[in-house]
Design an enzyme around this catalytic site. Structure first.
Site, short mmCIF file in Angstrom:
data_model
loop_
_atom_site.label_atom_id
_atom_site.label_comp_id
_atom_site.label_asym_id
_atom_site.label_seq_id
_atom_site.Cartn_x
_atom_site.Cartn_y
_atom_site.Cartn_z
N ARG A 66 -10.73 -9.36 -0.73
CA ARG A 66 -11.48 -10.60 -0.53
C ARG A 66 -10.56 -11.81 -0.71
O ARG A 66 -10.61 -12.77 0.07
CB ARG A 66 -12.65 -10.65 -1.52
CG ARG A 66 -13.64 -9.53 -1.28
CD ARG A 66 -14.62 -9.35 -2.43
NE ARG A 66 -15.57 -10.46 -2.51
CZ ARG A 66 -16.57 -10.50 -3.39
NH1 ARG A 66 -16.76 -9.50 -4.24
NH2 ARG A 66 -17.39 -11.54 -3.40
N LEU A 84 -16.31 0.12 -6.56
CA LEU A 84 -16.42 -0.83 -5.47
C LEU A 84 -17.30 -1.98 -5.94
O LEU A 84 -18.23 -1.79 -6.73
CB LEU A 84 -17.07 -0.19 -4.23
CG LEU A 84 -16.30 0.95 -3.55
CD1 LEU A 84 -17.15 1.55 -2.43
CD2 LEU A 84 -14.96 0.47 -3.02
N ASP A 85 -17.01 -3.20 -5.46
CA ASP A 85 -17.86 -4.34 -5.78
C ASP A 85 -19.30 -4.03 -5.36
O ASP A 85 -19.54 -3.27 -4.42
CB ASP A 85 -17.40 -5.59 -5.04
CG ASP A 85 -16.06 -6.11 -5.54
OD1 ASP A 85 -15.66 -5.71 -6.64
OD2 ASP A 85 -15.43 -6.89 -4.79
N MET A 86 -20.25 -4.67 -6.03
CA MET A 86 -21.66 -4.48 -5.72
C MET A 86 -21.94 -4.70 -4.24
O MET A 86 -22.69 -3.95 -3.60
CB MET A 86 -22.50 -5.44 -6.56
CG MET A 86 -23.99 -5.37 -6.35
SD MET A 86 -24.86 -6.54 -7.42
CE MET A 86 -26.57 -6.23 -7.01
N THR A 88 -19.84 -4.48 -1.71
CA THR A 88 -19.02 -3.64 -0.83
C THR A 88 -19.67 -2.28 -0.66
O THR A 88 -20.13 -1.67 -1.63
CB THR A 88 -17.60 -3.47 -1.39
OG1 THR A 88 -17.02 -4.76 -1.60
CG2 THR A 88 -16.73 -2.67 -0.46
#
Length: 559
Positions: A507, A406-408, A410
């Site tokens: 996103r 997961l993105d930082m 998120t």
């Protein structure tokens, strides 16, 4: 000569009570300072009403219009007066000099510039190449060569088929002779058959020689013409490289210490020592260079998009964006030396004090609820991550093995395998897309439909990583199904089901004008920075890696 006092703009609204920034803006991740917002709004009013020049930004509904990035630089004048400078990236209305905007670092379009004369020589060589390529004799020879090659191939194939037929006939004749003849008569018959075989091979041999001679004569004439074209192309390439290097040397940037560096020197120690096209033409380096050159003190920076959205990038009218990485990062790295600059928030963990909640664990895998601000795996400068925390929790396990990320920014459900066997099973499920994922996203704007599907192919932006582009030519399939949960206060909350797992897929699909055209709240990359990114991996369904029983995991959303 551009007089700085003529380009120095004063605020036309009261600014009393607005505190000045303590440090200069970190240009690659920021929220615009209130004074920069006021300056940008004042510039936008000017863009709306000015009549000095014309450029189609696509704001009247023309999708063929071209939007542009603008920048404002809050400064103190040498006398201590507060105001700002304005700039635009690249050219507008086919010009790089417009009233009210700082000039380029190097004006390649100036009459006295070497660029025009050198470019004229390159253009002349381009014309020579086109003239040579349009030569009727060249096309005639190319067609004749192609025809000769086709004729030769056909003639050779015909001869080989005759040889096959002849060989078969001689085989029958040889067998008959051996059955009906003897002594000298048999020897004569076999010798005659052998001579026929040699004769057929000679026909093929001389056929090859004949056609090779014809083809060679045409090739020699054709090569004489193509070598002339190649020589002009080589000369054009040399002149282009020379011009490029001259430009790299002419683009010279100051910093606050008045240290000067050329583009060539700035990019030399990087992994891409050749500066990319357009380097030095963005608004931020133009603004800073002009301020340093004339003794103005930069206080804060902001850049915004004006006009219709481009086809691939996510750029929205009046929205603020960070400086680009490939072109601006090396340049601004030099230009900001000696200044007190805001810390890079991406180099510090935002979640050091946040707990990594364990949702489920057994001897095969562990399911966690990753908080926003915590990396999934260690980064270049940040070691704290979900992975490193689990390493400490399970020191004797074969894993943890990273299954997905997961993105930082998120939050939500993240899966790690603890054994090689579990890793293999879980990886297979993710690769086959049998894992079902559901996210909750809060987006800027009110969605009118109840649900929908977004299909926008994606790829990384080679000029501005980690940003992603929508690209129908080179992008990979990216599909998202969404459902509306609720709308309130001008925002919408959605369930989002990614069918594919592209980087930044949700996103981009939310923010792009061909998607929902509404960025996720707090998306500093594709929208507007806020307290956090309002994207949460809320639910995940998979099969247990050992007993293959279906399992569902969920984590409460905190926004």
């Amino acid at each position: 000569m551009h007089q700085p006092e003529q380009l120095f703009t004063r605020f036309n609204t009261p600014i009393d009570g607005i505190t000045l920034p303590e440090k200069f803006t970190f240009p690659f991740y920021y929220q615009p300072h209130p004074l920069c917002v006021l300056a940008a709004e004042q510039l936008q009013t000017h863009l709306t009403h000015q009549t000095d020049w014309q450029h189609d930004f696509g704001l009247t509904g023309n999708q063929d219009g071209i939007g542009k990035m603008f920048g404002v630089l809050l400064v103190h004048s040498p006398e201590g007066e507060l105001g700002y400078f304005s700039a635009f990236s690249g050219k507008i209305a086919d010009q790089n000099l417009l009233p009210g905007f700082v000039p380029p670092v190097f004006d390649m379009l100036a009459e006295e510039s070497f660029f025009r004369s050198d470019l004229a020589k390159i253009t002349e060589l381009n014309q020579q190449v086109k003239q040579q390529q349009a030569n009727p004799e060249l096309h005639a020879l190319q067609q004749q060569l192609a025809q000769y090659q086709d004729d030769y191939q056909q003639a050779e194939q015909t001869q080989r088929e005759l040889m096959i037929q002849g060989r078969a006939a001689r085989k029958k004749q040889r067998k008959l002779a051996e059955q009906t003849l003897a002594g000298d008569a048999l020897t004569l018959a076999l010798d005659d058959l052998a001579r026929q075989s040699v004769a057929e091979k000679n026909v093929l041999k001389y056929l090859k020689l004949e056609w090779e001679e014809k083809i060679n004569q045409v090739s020699i004439q054709l090569n004489e013409l193509t070598e002339q074209i190649d020589a002009i192309k080589q000369q054009r390439k040399q002149r282009s490289n020379q011009l490029q290097n001259k430009l790299f040397e002419q683009y010279r940037f100051y910093n606050i210490r008045k240290d000067e560096k050329s583009l060539k020197a700035i990019f030399a120690p990087t992994t891409s020592p050749t500066p990319p096209a357009g380097a030095g033409e963005c608004a931020a380096p133009k603004l800073l260079h002009f301020a340093f050159k004339h003794g103005y003190t930069p206080l804060a920076l902001a850049e915004f998009w004006w006009g219709v959205s481009p086809k691939s990038e996510i750029r929205k009218h009046k929205s603020y964006y960070p400086s680009c990485n490939s072109k601006c990062q090396p340049i601004l790295g030099h230009m900001l030396e000696g200044m007190r600059v805001d810390d890079n928030p991406l180099e510090k963990s935002w979640a050091e004090d946040k707990e990594l909640e364990i949702v489920y664990e057994d001897d095969a895998m562990v399911i966690v609820n990753k908080p926003s601000g915590l990396l999934s795996v260690p980064g270049k400068t940040i070691t704290d991550s979900a992975y490193t925390r689990l390493q400490k929790r399970y020191p004797d396990a074969e894993g943890p093995f990273v299954i997905h990320r997961l993105d930082m920014a998120t939050s939500g459900i993240l899966v790690f395998a603890l054994t090689r066997r579990a890793n293999k099973s879980l990886q297979k499920q993710f690769i086959s897309r049998s894992v079902q994922k559901r996210y909750i996203a809060q987006i800027e704007g009110e969605v009118q439909a109840q649900n929908g599907t977004i299909n926008l192919p994606m790829r990384g932006d080679p000029d501005d990583r980690p940003r992603q582009l929508v690209c129908y030519e080179h992008g990979k399939l990216a599909e998202t199904y969404w459902e509306l949960i609720e709308t309130s206060n001008g925002q919408s909350k959605l369930y989002m089901h990614p069918k594919t797992g592209r980087t930044h897929q949700l996103r981009v699909h939310c923010a792009h004008h061909l998607g929902l055209n509404m960025p996720i709240v707090g998306d500093a990359l594709y929208g507007t920075k806020s307290d956090r990114l309002h994207l949460h991996a809320q639910r995940l369904e998979l099969h247990h890696p050992y007993n293959h029983e279906p399992m569902t995991f969920s984590a409460k959303c905190e926004f």
